[in-house]
Scaffold this motif. Structure first.
Motif, short mmCIF file in Angstrom:
data_model
loop_
_atom_site.label_atom_id
_atom_site.label_comp_id
_atom_site.label_asym_id
_atom_site.label_seq_id
_atom_site.Cartn_x
_atom_site.Cartn_y
_atom_site.Cartn_z
N HIS A 124 0.86 -1.18 0.00
CA HIS A 124 0.00 0.00 0.00
C HIS A 124 0.90 1.22 0.00
CE1 HIS A 124 -3.35 2.68 1.00
NE2 HIS A 124 -4.17 1.66 0.77
N ASP A 125 0.67 2.14 -0.94
CA ASP A 125 1.53 3.33 -1.09
C ASP A 125 2.99 2.93 -1.33
OD1 ASP A 125 -0.74 4.95 -0.43
OD2 ASP A 125 -0.31 4.63 1.68
N PRO A 126 3.28 2.13 -2.35
CA PRO A 126 4.65 1.65 -2.54
C PRO A 126 5.58 2.71 -3.10
CG PRO A 126 3.28 0.95 -4.37
CD PRO A 126 2.35 1.61 -3.38
N THR A 127 6.85 2.62 -2.72
CA THR A 127 7.91 3.39 -3.35
C THR A 127 8.96 2.40 -3.82
OG1 THR A 127 9.50 5.20 -3.06
CG2 THR A 127 9.11 3.79 -1.16
N LEU A 128 9.58 2.67 -4.94
CA LEU A 128 10.40 1.68 -5.64
C LEU A 128 11.79 2.23 -5.92
CD1 LEU A 128 10.23 -1.10 -7.28
CD2 LEU A 128 9.70 0.34 -9.27
N ILE A 129 12.80 1.36 -5.74
CA ILE A 129 14.18 1.75 -6.07
C ILE A 129 14.99 0.49 -6.34
CG2 ILE A 129 15.19 1.70 -3.74
CD1 ILE A 129 16.46 4.50 -4.49
N SER A 169 14.77 7.65 -2.07
CA SER A 169 15.56 8.22 -3.16
C SER A 169 17.03 8.23 -2.76
CB SER A 169 15.09 9.64 -3.51
OG SER A 169 15.16 10.46 -2.36
N ARG A 170 17.87 8.38 -3.77
CA ARG A 170 19.31 8.50 -3.53
C ARG A 170 19.75 9.88 -3.95
NH1 ARG A 170 23.59 5.48 -2.12
NH2 ARG A 170 25.62 5.93 -3.06
N PHE A 171 20.47 10.57 -3.06
CA PHE A 171 20.89 11.94 -3.33
C PHE A 171 22.19 12.19 -2.58
CE2 PHE A 171 20.90 16.54 -2.51
CZ PHE A 171 20.67 17.03 -3.79
N PRO A 225 4.98 12.16 1.73
CA PRO A 225 6.13 12.90 1.21
C PRO A 225 6.63 12.34 -0.12
CG PRO A 225 6.84 11.35 2.88
CD PRO A 225 5.34 11.29 2.87
N ASN A 226 7.20 13.24 -0.92
CA ASN A 226 7.91 12.85 -2.14
C ASN A 226 9.07 13.80 -2.36
OD1 ASN A 226 7.60 13.64 -5.54
ND2 ASN A 226 8.51 11.73 -4.86
N MET A 227 10.28 13.26 -2.28
CA MET A 227 11.48 14.06 -2.57
C MET A 227 11.73 14.01 -4.07
SD MET A 227 14.82 14.75 -3.23
CE MET A 227 15.91 13.33 -3.17
N THR A 228 11.90 15.19 -4.66
CA THR A 228 12.17 15.26 -6.09
C THR A 228 13.29 16.26 -6.33
OG1 THR A 228 11.13 15.53 -8.27
CG2 THR A 228 10.50 17.11 -6.54
N VAL A 229 13.87 16.19 -7.51
CA VAL A 229 15.02 17.04 -7.85
C VAL A 229 14.67 17.86 -9.08
CG1 VAL A 229 17.44 17.05 -8.56
CG2 VAL A 229 16.65 15.40 -6.87
#
Length: 319
Positions: A41-46, A104-106, A159-163
């Motif tokens: 539920h509400d997945p984030t992928l990397i 995310s990777r930053f 949350p969503n971190m974006t660049v």
């Protein structure tokens, strides 16, 4: 508490495949043949060192891993118990129930944002942990990032971190109330600095918009969001919408030109007979879209769905 270590060691995966390029993964099918038993539920992928990882809503922040993107193995959760500071912002949170992560990777590190909240209220907070390696799972608590409480006109979840096009980090977030927000992040602390911008909202009598996901492609920023209602199993009405803008802070407009601040949003997924209420979407490298949907053949259980993300001749996404 800063520098407090939190549990999250990834178990050995045996014969996981390594070195498989994203382009090769894309070639399998437009919709990945994810195992039907893969709860999320509400997945984030990397992807790290040939292994796919999904973090998703659940006790301790759930984590699964896969070598091929189809067969997923449950790992140890990120948190084995609630952090001490959570209760300051979400006193009615359900024990160790952690929501809507974003990975995310930053700047050479992994940054995992997540939410703690009291369901149906905006007593909420976005937290952050960091690590040099997902596989090692040695997460450091970076504390609270954004918080909200009764009386605020926003909700600090999703949350969503974006660049941006210059390589600067931003955080999008929000749910219901006055809609979705975005703010610039300090590239060292990965916490907000400067102004908060409103980027999308629904009408006053239907504020059901959440889960912002922003990506940059060919000179435009794309804002994906989930509208309508989740968390009702097979009766869920979630849908995925998208708008785009020349600026990361908006205005975002849909394909017909309606601003997302005025309820606009081009629908790209409403589900089907098998999969109800798709949402909680995450875009990976502009080529893959992960989301959950409720399986009508399994009592409405939330399952992981992954598809290749395509772009039409006018620059709009579909799958």
């Amino acid at each position: 508490m800063k520098n407090k270590k939190v549990k999250g060691t990834v178990l050995a995966l045996g014969a996981l495949m390594t070195g498989l390029a994203v382009s090769q993964m894309d070639a399998q099918a437009a919709h990945w043949n994810v195992d039907d038993d893969t709860i999320a539920h509400d997945p984030t992928l990397i992807r790290e060192n040939g292994t796919w990882y999904t973090f998703y809503t659940g006790e301790g922040l759930q984590l699964t891993a896969s070598g091929n993107g189809m067969d997923w193995n449950l790992q140890e959760p990120v948190f084995d118990e609630p952090l001490d500071w959570w209760d300051n912002y979400a006193p009615d949170q359900s024990y160790n129930d952690v929501w809507a992560p974003d990975i995310s990777r930053f700047n050479g590190k992994y940054w995992l944002y997540y939410s703690v909240s009291s369901f149906g209220q905006n007593n909420s907070a976005i937290g952050l942990v960091s690590s040099d390696s997902i596989q090692n799972g040695d997460w450091t608590d970076e504390g609270v990032v954004v918080h909200s409480s009764e009386g605020d006109n926003f909700n600090a979840i999703d949350p969503n971190m974006t660049v941006d096009e210059n390589g600067d980090p931003w955080l999008a977030y929000g749910s219901y109330w006055s809609g979705l927000k975005i703010t610039r992040l300090n590239e060292n602390t990965m916490k907000p600095q400067g102004q908060v911008h409103s980027i999308a909202q629904r009408e006053v009598n239907d504020r059901s918009i959440e889960n912002p996901m922003i990506t940059y492609r060919d000179g435009s920023y794309y804002l994906f969001a989930s509208i309508d209602y989740c968390c009702q199993g097979a009766d869920s009405t979630y849908k995925i919408v998208v708008g785009r803008s020349d600026s990361i802070t908006g205005p975002y407009v849909d394909r017909t030109g309606i601003p997302m601040m005025q309820g606009g949003g081009t629908i790209i997924d409403t589900g089907n007979e098998r999969w109800a209420g798709p949402g909680g979407q995450f875009v990976y490298q502009n080529r893959i879209l992960a989301r959950h949907a409720y399986d009508t053949e399994d009592n409405g259980a939330p399952k992981l769905l992954i598809s290749d993300l395509q772009w039409d001749s006018e620059g709009w996404p579909y799958y």
